[in-house]
Write a protein that holds these residues in place. Sequence first.
Motif, short mmCIF file in Angstrom:
data_model
loop_
_atom_site.label_atom_id
_atom_site.label_comp_id
_atom_site.label_asym_id
_atom_site.label_seq_id
_atom_site.Cartn_x
_atom_site.Cartn_y
_atom_site.Cartn_z
N TRP B 85 46.15 41.86 50.27
CA TRP B 85 44.70 41.19 49.98
C TRP B 85 45.77 39.73 50.22
O TRP B 85 44.75 38.64 51.30
CB TRP B 85 44.63 41.48 48.98
CG TRP B 85 43.19 40.58 48.04
CD1 TRP B 85 43.07 39.71 47.78
CD2 TRP B 85 41.93 40.51 48.99
NE1 TRP B 85 42.33 39.35 46.96
CE2 TRP B 85 41.24 40.02 48.06
CE3 TRP B 85 41.22 41.60 49.96
CZ2 TRP B 85 39.61 39.64 47.90
CZ3 TRP B 85 39.46 41.55 49.97
CH2 TRP B 85 39.17 40.63 49.06
N THR B 86 46.57 38.98 49.30
CA THR B 86 46.75 37.64 49.82
C THR B 86 47.97 37.35 50.59
O THR B 86 47.78 35.46 51.09
CB THR B 86 46.75 36.88 48.27
OG1 THR B 86 48.44 38.10 47.89
CG2 THR B 86 46.10 37.46 47.37
N GLU B 87 48.34 38.79 51.41
CA GLU B 87 49.50 38.23 52.53
C GLU B 87 50.36 36.77 51.66
O GLU B 87 51.43 37.00 52.36
CB GLU B 87 49.37 37.72 52.98
CG GLU B 87 48.20 38.29 53.88
CD GLU B 87 48.09 37.67 55.24
OE1 GLU B 87 48.57 37.38 56.31
OE2 GLU B 87 46.33 37.67 55.57
N ARG B 88 50.88 37.58 49.65
CA ARG B 88 52.04 37.20 49.61
C ARG B 88 52.87 38.23 49.02
O ARG B 88 52.77 39.40 49.04
CB ARG B 88 51.90 36.21 47.68
CG ARG B 88 50.26 35.33 48.51
CD ARG B 88 50.72 34.22 48.76
NE ARG B 88 50.14 32.21 48.69
CZ ARG B 88 49.62 32.49 48.66
NH1 ARG B 88 50.51 31.43 47.46
NH2 ARG B 88 48.79 31.07 48.54
N PRO B 89 53.75 38.19 48.48
CA PRO B 89 54.75 39.13 48.53
C PRO B 89 54.45 39.95 47.21
O PRO B 89 54.42 39.12 46.24
CB PRO B 89 56.41 38.12 47.72
CG PRO B 89 55.97 37.13 49.25
CD PRO B 89 55.19 36.50 49.01
N VAL B 90 54.94 41.11 47.29
CA VAL B 90 54.22 41.85 46.12
C VAL B 90 55.21 41.52 45.05
O VAL B 90 54.40 41.82 44.11
CB VAL B 90 54.38 43.78 46.94
CG1 VAL B 90 54.83 44.84 45.53
CG2 VAL B 90 53.69 44.26 47.58
N MET B 91 56.10 41.86 45.36
CA MET B 91 57.04 40.95 44.31
C MET B 91 56.61 40.09 43.28
O MET B 91 55.99 39.39 42.02
CB MET B 91 58.83 40.74 44.57
CG MET B 91 59.22 42.39 44.67
SD MET B 91 59.76 43.48 43.52
CE MET B 91 60.83 42.78 42.08
N GLU B 92 56.28 39.05 44.34
CA GLU B 92 55.56 37.79 43.41
C GLU B 92 54.81 38.10 42.85
O GLU B 92 53.97 37.31 41.79
CB GLU B 92 55.18 36.77 45.08
CG GLU B 92 55.50 35.36 44.30
CD GLU B 92 54.94 34.34 45.71
OE1 GLU B 92 55.91 34.35 46.41
OE2 GLU B 92 53.92 33.64 45.27
N GLU B 93 52.93 38.55 43.03
CA GLU B 93 51.96 39.45 42.65
C GLU B 93 52.31 39.76 41.10
O GLU B 93 51.96 39.41 40.43
CB GLU B 93 51.40 40.10 44.01
CG GLU B 93 50.75 39.29 44.80
CD GLU B 93 49.81 38.18 44.92
OE1 GLU B 93 49.09 38.25 43.61
OE2 GLU B 93 49.37 38.04 45.93
N ILE B 94 53.43 40.52 41.67
CA ILE B 94 53.38 41.09 40.02
C ILE B 94 54.74 40.52 39.08
O ILE B 94 53.80 40.38 37.91
CB ILE B 94 54.58 42.65 40.62
CG1 ILE B 94 53.76 44.12 41.00
CG2 ILE B 94 55.51 43.43 39.31
CD1 ILE B 94 54.51 45.04 41.93
N SER B 95 55.48 40.02 39.98
CA SER B 95 55.78 38.92 38.74
C SER B 95 55.35 37.98 38.04
O SER B 95 55.47 37.35 36.84
CB SER B 95 57.57 37.87 39.28
OG SER B 95 57.10 37.45 40.26
#
Lengths: 299, 317, 534
Positions: B85-95
């Motif tokens: 969706w945002t094309e940012r890293p999954v780890m970043e979204e979660i953290s």
Amino acid sequence: MSIVPSTLPAPMSEIRQPGAFEEFCRQQPLGAISFAIICAMMIAGIFCEWVAPYDPLAIDFASLLTAPSWDHWCGTDAFGRDICSRLIYGSRTALVIGFTSSFVGSSVGAVLGIASAYFGGRIDNWIQRVVDVLLAFPIIVLALVVVAAFDKLLLVGIDVNLILAIAIPIVPRVARVVRAAALSVRVMPYVDAARAAGYSHTRIIFRHMAPNVVAPYLIMLTAFVAQAILAEASLSFLGLGVQEPTAAWGLMLSGNAADFYRQAPWMILFPGVAISIAVFAFNLFGDSLRDYLDPRFKV
Amino acid sequence: MLRYTINRVLLAIPTLLGVAILVFFMLRIVPGDIVEVKLRGDGGAVSQETIEMERQRLGLDKPLVIQFKDWMVGVATLELGNSMWTERPVMEEISLRLELSLQVAIMATIFAVLIAIPLGTMAALFRDTWIDYLMRIATIGGISIPAFWFGMLIMSGLLAGFNWLPPITFTPIYVDPIANLTQLIWPALAVGYRYCAVTARMIRSSLLEVLNEDYIRTARAKGVYERLVISRHALRNALLPAITVIGLEFTFLIGGLVVTEQVFNLNGIGMLFVQSVSRNDFTLIQGMVMLIAAFYVFVNLLVDLLYAVFDPRIRYD
Amino acid sequence: METRRTVLRHVTGALALGMGGLNLATVQAQAQTPKRGGTLTFAISAETPHYDPHGSDTYATLHFAAPFYSTLLRFNLSKLPEVEGDLAQSWTAAPDLTSYTFKLHPSVKFHDGTPLTSADVKATYERLRNPPQGVVSTRKATFDDIGTIETPDPTTVVFKLKNLNASMLEHFASPWNVVYSVKDLAENPAGPRTKINGTGPFIFVEHVRGSHVSGKKNGSYFKQGLPYLDGWKGVFTLQAAAMLNAVQGGQVLGEFRGISPAERDRLVQAMGDKIRIEESSWTLNLLVCFNVEKKPFDDVRVRRALCMAIDRWGGSQGLSRISTLRAVGGLIRPGSPFATPESELVKLPGFSKDIRKSREEAKKLLADAGVPNLKFTLHNRNLAMPYTPAGIFLVDQWRQVGVEVEHKQFDTAPYLATMNAGNHDVAIDFSNLFMDDSSLGLAKYLSVTRAPENRSRSKDPELDRLYDDHLRERDVEKRKAMIRAFEKRLFEQAYQQPLLWWHRIVATHKVVMGWKMSPSHNLGQDLAEVWLNT
């Protein structure tokens, strides 16, 4: 009564036979009360066409959001539909979902648990891994996929997908408990003796193992009816459960019901109370049933 | 002991693999893809070519098995990919959201444990008296009330009664403790009371079991003070199954967080989950499921090891 | 900045206080001068996945990004549908409308200091009509008529069109067509998705995903004296209940998309005169859409019967009380200049006020078509407002003609997927326009080969012809006649038909001044003229 070692449940002959209903009521008064509530729910659910004062789907724009009155005991919702009737029809939805999901989930879980315990070895390992995987899965992902993926089949206005979505998390939990109960029988000498005597697997499972498992199975069955009703409420709240315009308690709380909390607080009050009472009754019943059936506490 | 530990750790791998396969392929049964939602969700009129181009850019046109392989390679190197969706890293979204949810979970657990232990103990000690009955009604009530309904009532109550609402954006506790606590105490309550009820029941039943044991009878016969019997012998042994339950029911806590964060509009993991599910953001859902499964497996491993430490019989299974 | 609309608001306010006999002079003396300073905190009900309005179709991107950017022209919200200049100081159109010349403001700077020239405008429009690999331009088709873009000097841009397009000026005013820096685009054509560098009244400060976005005042904004605010903060509230709680609790000062009537009532009840409510009809509608590739919806009698069974006028009364659905209208927003007047509308199938007669005829048509006891599934979207009430309403309406409907709601992704694959029977579709212009409004009903957003999958060359002709027609009356003809044909064929148009209700705290209401939630979001009266 013989002294029972605390690590093993008593063999079949020592357990009180369920069905001694009066005994149960005398020993577990709370259980009797909860049973009465459940019966009331079932009557409402089965005979809802006769019990409910209005058609739950009848839209009446003239009486939107009216407060509880003699005409509408629990008021009306944003479409003018009578809340009391929707609560009564909702009990049918709750019971169908609750019983079916719990029955399907518990039965599949019990079969897996017994198979796991009886056959042991490789089969046990594989089943245990499947159980582990299922336990590690958050329910909501499971729910979404199951609800959306398979082509919809309706049963009294409820998706079979939804029932599956709620039943699947029940399977591993029941499997674990049933496996433990069945294992305790498995290690008893008379099972080996029976095999040595040439009795078939089926006979041993049904005559020796299964009866030992019946008590925990029944207890989990009732406990998971309660969980299933709660699960339906949560899923409907998130928009994944029962669809409009079917009457269901969780659905009545979702969407924009919360918007009306000031003008029409009865809209969120009554369905929440209904869910709580139903789940409470089933939980209490399951609790009382367990206290009644488990002899360890009778010493 | 070492062999037992290694055994348990090795068993974790097929579990996680199973979860990975299940989540990957199950998600793709669902019709609909995220590119459509992004480009046409609000009535946009893009051509089919544009949709195909975007799908290609995100790697959605490759055969499923290849996509799975790519993803698994990433997981092994802790590279969970980018959110679709945002094309940012999954780890970043979660953290970004982890701190909030973790804090709510910890607060809920603390609240649950602090109340459940005395409550459960009392219910067990005064079994079949009115205290026990009251307790049972209270705890069963606790697990019967839908968490989201309870949350709705709290919010409406705060608004109607005090015309006050918790702060709407999250500040970490070390930056502004008052804002942080006034925001998070309510969801912690909404999630925690149920956890508390479950734990209290567990403690009650396992304590009841332990109190029937021979060694308790022996201790009493020896003349040990009742209080010591309870605290040193009974409770310690009763707590172990309770800890197991806390570990196993962790996924229930996640479920509780999901609905509670909706009600309180918290920017946490639960909210992220619901959003990614409704947007078909597969990589994010997969990443979150793997993390939760890994955490669950880890917690269970810990609990199993604890059990083995305290109960030597298990080690020789 | 006093405008007619703000003055009118003061007049209505004053009248409401019971002060009669006012004249404009007195009111103007009472009108306030904007105060500088302060931070506006408001709620945004959805979070945008990226920062590039060119490739977006959701208001979430505009509410987020519009304060940071400027467009060539923009709509004059006090005098819709007139346009006024934003970056363009003035403009001229050739008499035959085949070329447009814009003169830009001389001293515009991007937030990173680069001065704006015509090259930036050219690069922006090239990107819009011919996006490079990896870039999405959602409204690409609307720029097909542009032939060449010339930049004779740094403050002049000339657009030469291939064909006359009567709606071209409105497209220049579209809020989505924000101007980027040619330098940024050269460096990375997809850059605007993740990086913000505009010429707007506010400078990007931060975006905490899932939480909020904020901007601060642009000291060198090219419009002298603006903005008034020191900064703003947009908080993402993804549930309506959370947004209302925040407004009521004072944590946000308003929400600019729109709320439902029940939500409005709740705020008014709770906040009294601290809340200001502004209402307008909305450029959004819900459609009933039949999949003409599936039996029996390939039969025009069935489609028309189902349309006629719906009591729009009666239903509007009830639905407007509980949902954002309200106005009965045809293909153009009712109340706007090109809309079909009611006297004409009631003659079209589905819009009659005699619902009993309509329903009888509908039952007859269904019997004629051989499906008197029709059963089908209504495919709907999983949003509580207003899709759910619309679905419930339709199920009830069709019950009245003996048709049994199963109502299924889906999340956006499977909802769109099923419709695109043509797997639905009947669906509730939607039309989200940012302006009343017919070139946009009618595009959805063209043959599916031309318009992929036509979910009824109809192919009607007659409708296509009418559309193309009307696009090139300069005479207003002739254009209206063509639109009427289009509408009449569409409703008689009944491939898809608007159910009801929405009603926009915006609630803001009384201290928020200078924000202008309009029929579209995509307009007026740059916040340049907003100030706080504290």
